[in-house]
Design an enzyme around this catalytic site. Structure first.
Site, PDB file in Angstrom:
ATOM      1  N   ARG A 156       3.256 -20.206 -38.073  1.00  0.00           N
ATOM      2  CA  ARG A 156       4.040 -19.445 -39.047  1.00  0.00           C
ATOM      3  C   ARG A 156       3.222 -18.329 -39.697  1.00  0.00           C
ATOM      4  NH1 ARG A 156       9.107 -21.790 -41.277  1.00  0.00           N
ATOM      5  NH2 ARG A 156       9.538 -23.522 -39.901  1.00  0.00           N
ATOM      6  N   ASP A 183       0.657 -33.169 -40.054  1.00  0.00           N
ATOM      7  CA  ASP A 183       0.888 -32.325 -41.229  1.00  0.00           C
ATOM      8  C   ASP A 183       2.180 -31.534 -41.181  1.00  0.00           C
ATOM      9  OD1 ASP A 183       0.258 -30.603 -39.192  1.00  0.00           O
ATOM     10  OD2 ASP A 183      -1.804 -30.294 -39.845  1.00  0.00           O
ATOM     11  N   HIS A 243       2.530 -20.100 -31.919  1.00  0.00           N
ATOM     12  CA  HIS A 243       3.719 -20.432 -32.713  1.00  0.00           C
ATOM     13  C   HIS A 243       3.460 -20.473 -34.216  1.00  0.00           C
ATOM     14  CE1 HIS A 243       2.605 -24.499 -34.069  1.00  0.00           C
ATOM     15  NE2 HIS A 243       1.904 -24.538 -32.965  1.00  0.00           N
ATOM     16  N   HIS A 260       7.222 -20.859 -27.146  1.00  0.00           N
ATOM     17  CA  HIS A 260       7.791 -21.759 -28.161  1.00  0.00           C
ATOM     18  C   HIS A 260       9.227 -21.350 -28.453  1.00  0.00           C
ATOM     19  CE1 HIS A 260       8.049 -23.913 -32.033  1.00  0.00           C
ATOM     20  NE2 HIS A 260       6.912 -24.529 -31.714  1.00  0.00           N
ATOM     21  N   GLU A 278      -4.370 -38.969 -37.884  1.00  0.00           N
ATOM     22  CA  GLU A 278      -4.941 -37.608 -37.893  1.00  0.00           C
ATOM     23  C   GLU A 278      -5.135 -37.153 -39.348  1.00  0.00           C
ATOM     24  OE1 GLU A 278      -3.152 -33.608 -36.607  1.00  0.00           O
ATOM     25  OE2 GLU A 278      -4.049 -34.295 -34.751  1.00  0.00           O
ATOM     26  N   GLU A 322       0.806 -26.351 -43.470  1.00  0.00           N
ATOM     27  CA  GLU A 322       0.253 -27.650 -43.049  1.00  0.00           C
ATOM     28  C   GLU A 322      -0.918 -28.109 -43.909  1.00  0.00           C
ATOM     29  OE1 GLU A 322       1.123 -25.182 -41.068  1.00  0.00           O
ATOM     30  OE2 GLU A 322       2.656 -26.040 -39.753  1.00  0.00           O
TER      31      GLU A 322
HETATM   32  C1  UD1 Z   1       6.543 -27.088 -36.570  1.00  0.00           C
HETATM   33  C2  UD1 Z   1       5.532 -27.557 -37.628  1.00  0.00           C
HETATM   34  C3  UD1 Z   1       4.127 -27.146 -37.234  1.00  0.00           C
HETATM   35  C4  UD1 Z   1       3.803 -27.578 -35.818  1.00  0.00           C
HETATM   36  C5  UD1 Z   1       4.869 -27.082 -34.878  1.00  0.00           C
HETATM   37  C6  UD1 Z   1       4.597 -27.574 -33.483  1.00  0.00           C
HETATM   38  C7  UD1 Z   1       6.268 -27.605 -39.969  1.00  0.00           C
HETATM   39  C8  UD1 Z   1       6.382 -26.871 -41.239  1.00  0.00           C
HETATM   40  N1  UD1 Z   1       5.814 -26.913 -38.917  1.00  0.00           N
HETATM   41  O1  UD1 Z   1       6.577 -25.676 -36.572  1.00  0.00           O
HETATM   42  O2  UD1 Z   1       3.210 -27.747 -38.123  1.00  0.00           O
HETATM   43  O3  UD1 Z   1       2.559 -27.037 -35.455  1.00  0.00           O
HETATM   44  O4  UD1 Z   1       6.145 -27.568 -35.308  1.00  0.00           O
HETATM   45  O5  UD1 Z   1       5.294 -26.847 -32.522  1.00  0.00           O
HETATM   46  O6  UD1 Z   1       6.606 -28.752 -39.916  1.00  0.00           O
HETATM   47  N2  UD1 Z   1      13.235 -24.617 -32.256  1.00  0.00           N
HETATM   48  C9  UD1 Z   1      14.155 -24.854 -31.261  1.00  0.00           C
HETATM   49  N3  UD1 Z   1      13.998 -25.956 -30.470  1.00  0.00           N
HETATM   50  C10 UD1 Z   1      12.957 -26.821 -30.606  1.00  0.00           C
HETATM   51  C11 UD1 Z   1      12.000 -26.540 -31.611  1.00  0.00           C
HETATM   52  C12 UD1 Z   1      12.159 -25.459 -32.430  1.00  0.00           C
HETATM   53  O7  UD1 Z   1      15.104 -24.116 -31.086  1.00  0.00           O
HETATM   54  O8  UD1 Z   1      12.862 -27.803 -29.850  1.00  0.00           O
HETATM   55  C13 UD1 Z   1      13.413 -23.444 -33.133  1.00  0.00           C
HETATM   56  C14 UD1 Z   1      14.565 -23.621 -34.143  1.00  0.00           C
HETATM   57  O9  UD1 Z   1      15.196 -22.397 -34.354  1.00  0.00           O
HETATM   58  C15 UD1 Z   1      13.801 -24.053 -35.409  1.00  0.00           C
HETATM   59  C16 UD1 Z   1      12.549 -23.210 -35.285  1.00  0.00           C
HETATM   60  O10 UD1 Z   1      12.226 -23.226 -33.900  1.00  0.00           O
HETATM   61  O11 UD1 Z   1      14.529 -23.809 -36.579  1.00  0.00           O
HETATM   62  C17 UD1 Z   1      11.393 -23.660 -36.125  1.00  0.00           C
HETATM   63  O12 UD1 Z   1      11.110 -25.027 -35.974  1.00  0.00           O
HETATM   64  P1  UD1 Z   1      10.242 -25.813 -37.114  1.00  0.00           P
HETATM   65  O13 UD1 Z   1      10.112 -27.222 -36.711  1.00  0.00           O
HETATM   66  O14 UD1 Z   1      10.801 -25.524 -38.444  1.00  0.00           O
HETATM   67  O15 UD1 Z   1       8.879 -25.085 -37.104  1.00  0.00           O
HETATM   68  P2  UD1 Z   1       7.808 -24.836 -36.019  1.00  0.00           P
HETATM   69  O16 UD1 Z   1       7.428 -23.416 -36.144  1.00  0.00           O
HETATM   70  O17 UD1 Z   1       8.233 -25.366 -34.698  1.00  0.00           O
HETATM   71  N1  UDP Z   2       2.502 -28.548 -25.124  1.00  0.00           N
HETATM   72  C1  UDP Z   2       3.461 -28.904 -24.181  1.00  0.00           C
HETATM   73  N2  UDP Z   2       4.187 -27.905 -23.588  1.00  0.00           N
HETATM   74  C2  UDP Z   2       4.013 -26.599 -23.901  1.00  0.00           C
HETATM   75  C3  UDP Z   2       3.043 -26.251 -24.880  1.00  0.00           C
HETATM   76  C4  UDP Z   2       2.317 -27.254 -25.479  1.00  0.00           C
HETATM   77  O1  UDP Z   2       3.635 -30.084 -23.862  1.00  0.00           O
HETATM   78  O2  UDP Z   2       4.712 -25.751 -23.322  1.00  0.00           O
HETATM   79  C5  UDP Z   2       1.750 -29.624 -25.787  1.00  0.00           C
HETATM   80  C6  UDP Z   2       0.249 -29.476 -25.795  1.00  0.00           C
HETATM   81  O3  UDP Z   2      -0.325 -30.122 -24.681  1.00  0.00           O
HETATM   82  C7  UDP Z   2      -0.158 -30.140 -27.088  1.00  0.00           C
HETATM   83  C8  UDP Z   2       1.045 -29.926 -27.998  1.00  0.00           C
HETATM   84  O4  UDP Z   2       2.127 -29.591 -27.152  1.00  0.00           O
HETATM   85  O5  UDP Z   2      -0.344 -31.538 -26.945  1.00  0.00           O
HETATM   86  C9  UDP Z   2       0.779 -28.838 -29.004  1.00  0.00           C
HETATM   87  O6  UDP Z   2       1.964 -28.506 -29.649  1.00  0.00           O
HETATM   88  P1  UDP Z   2       2.115 -27.196 -30.527  1.00  0.00           P
HETATM   89  O7  UDP Z   2       1.158 -26.167 -30.069  1.00  0.00           O
HETATM   90  O8  UDP Z   2       3.581 -26.859 -30.526  1.00  0.00           O
HETATM   91  O9  UDP Z   2       1.780 -27.708 -31.984  1.00  0.00           O
HETATM   92  P2  UDP Z   2       0.422 -27.914 -32.812  1.00  0.00           P
HETATM   93  O10 UDP Z   2      -0.487 -28.743 -31.996  1.00  0.00           O
HETATM   94  O11 UDP Z   2      -0.124 -26.552 -33.107  1.00  0.00           O
HETATM   95  O12 UDP Z   2       0.873 -28.593 -34.063  1.00  0.00           O
END
Ligand code: UD1
Ligand code: UDP
Length: 377
Positions: free
Chosen positions: A218, A99, A216, A248, A121, A135
């Site tokens: 939002r 999602d 993490h 995160h 999923e 999501e």
């Molecule tokens: C996203 C997904 C969420 C998922 C989550 C898993 C959407 C809307 N949200 O949220 O559903 O649960 O990923 O973790 O798609 N950033 C980094 N490096 C990274 C990753 C993120 O610097 O490797 C920072 C960046 O500033 C980026 C911000 O995190 O702009 C947000 O990343 P984004 O993918 O937009 O949203 P998440 O909160 O990670």
């Molecule tokens: N995970 C990881 N390293 C971390 C934290 C989480 O590999 O430091 C893995 C965890 O085992 C799970 C996935 O990341 O499989 C969950 O990701 P996240 O919580 O970012 O997203 P969500 O599942 O809420 O979409």
């Protein structure tokens, strides 16, 4: 023999990569298919950690992550760039998972080209479009578009049927996260050094009761994150407890957690762990405290009680099985629930039973068979 069907597998974040690498592997092993992997790189470092351990080299990498990206900016870029890749690749079908913005835009771009979309999923629903946000709406959009819906459980199958999705298009397959967890557990068993990077922390916290934390979401930004940090401060004030918190990379999470928890003796704020090290943390932890979706699925499989810092969950199976409990983001509630599990052995034992409501580790194989039936090969 007909040409193998080209399947475009699209993902962009850490959890999608974890849940899709078993599917990519299963497609690669099947002569009926040629998988083409396109990463949006909506996440960069956290995605690359998974690609590296899973040994996946994407065919297309859109490198779309921007610091603190907005949902509209990200979605606009995703739609344009994923559409461009589809025009170039001309796949027979498109696979998206879960999602995220990447999954939703991938499904929409495929729909604009009348390409069939297979949704892995499928059918998770909280019933509240702001929890989780965005999501819940992303997955409803994908559900409207999808050709095949791979529901992890009967609960998610029922949610799709309640939305009048054709029952013949919905298949209960289990969640591929359990395939990934089995794979990584076997890798660590064969080579413990893969998860050996926590040794110094393990020595520092020897004799302490470890609580693993991730956060993490939002919808928890702002007050929710402040409350989570305040609760962790209170929990870590107990001398018998240590908190290990891989933070995160989202700046909205890091800023709050570093300011509130940096420098505390019993709290280790660490960089995001690669999957083997996170699996190691899951095994070390007595309790997981999280707002993550994936962790709610993994912890029950390992018999680890998981307290979920959300108001609602689309993963009610863990709650029904008794391994997960919703605690929201109220400071007192979080602290009380953690202390109850630490101090009441019976309460702990009641939650610490291994259940696999989310799958048996064979989901990717089932999904690939079903796609094979669909393409008639
Ligand atoms: C996203 C997904 C969420 C998922 C989550 C898993 C959407 C809307 N949200 O949220 O559903 O649960 O990923 O973790 O798609 N950033 C980094 N490096 C990274 C990753 C993120 O610097 O490797 C920072 C960046 O500033 C980026 C911000 O995190 O702009 C947000 O990343 P984004 O993918 O937009 O949203 P998440 O909160 O990670
Ligand atoms: N995970 C990881 N390293 C971390 C934290 C989480 O590999 O430091 C893995 C965890 O085992 C799970 C996935 O990341 O499989 C969950 O990701 P996240 O919580 O970012 O997203 P969500 O599942 O809420 O979409």
């Amino acid at each position: 023999m007909t040409e193998p069907a080209k399947i475009l597998v699209i993902f962009g974040t850490r959890p999608e990569a974890i849940k899709l690498f078993p599917v990519v592997r299963a497609l690669e092993a099947d002569p009926r298919f040629t998988p083409v992997v396109c990463v949006s790189a909506q996440h960069r470092q956290m995605l690359d950690q998974v690609l590296e351990i899973a040994g996946i080299a994407p065919d297309h990498d859109l490198d779309l992550m921007r610091p603190d990206q907005t949902l509209d900016g990200l979605t606009a870029a995703l739609l344009t760039e994923l559409g461009r890749v589809m025009d170039q690749v001309q796949p027979a079908r498109v696979i998206v998972q879960g999602d995220t913005a990447t999954a939703m835009a991938g499904a929409l771009a495929a729909y604009y080209r009348k390409l069939p979309v297979d949704h892995i999923e499928a059918g998770l629903r909280s019933g509240n479009i702001y929890h989780p946000w965005p999501e819940e709406v992303n997955r409803k959009i994908i559900g409207t578009i999808a050709s095949l819906h791979f529901a992890p459980t009967e609960v998610s199958q029922a949610a799709l049927l309640a939305e009048n999705v054709d029952p013949a298009r919905v298949h209960v397959t289990g969640n591929t996260v359990i395939d990934a967890l089995h794979w990584v557990t076997a890798r660590i068993a064969a080579d413990p050094a893969l998860a050996g990077g926590l040794a110094a922390l393990e020595a520092r916290f020897a004799g302490k009761r470890i609580i693993g934390v991730t956060s993490h979401r939002r919808e928890n930004f702002g007050d929710g994150m402040d409350n989570i940090a305040a609760a962790i401060r209170q929990i870590a004030a107990r001398p018998d407890v240590a908190v290990i918190f891989p933070v995160h990379l989202n700046p909205n999470v890091r800023g709050v957690m570093n300011a509130a928890l940096g420098g505390l003796d019993n709290v280790a704020l660490i960089e995001p762990l690669d999957y083997p090290h996170f699996a190691r943390l899951l095994s070390l932890a007595e309790i997981m405290l999280t707002d993550s979706g994936g962790v709610q699925e993994e912890a029950p499989a390992l018999g680890k009680p998981v307290l979920v810092m959300r108001e609602t969950t689309e993963r009610s199976e863990g709650v029904t099985a008794g391994t997960a409990r919703l605690v929201g983001t109220d400071v007192t509630r979080i602290v009380t629930e953690i202390f109850n599990l630490l101090d009441d052995k019976a309460a702990y034992e009641a939650m610490a039973r291994a259940h696999n409501p989310f799958g048996d580790g064979q989901s990717a194989r089932r999904i690939v068979e079903l796609i094979g039936d669909e393409v008639g090969q």
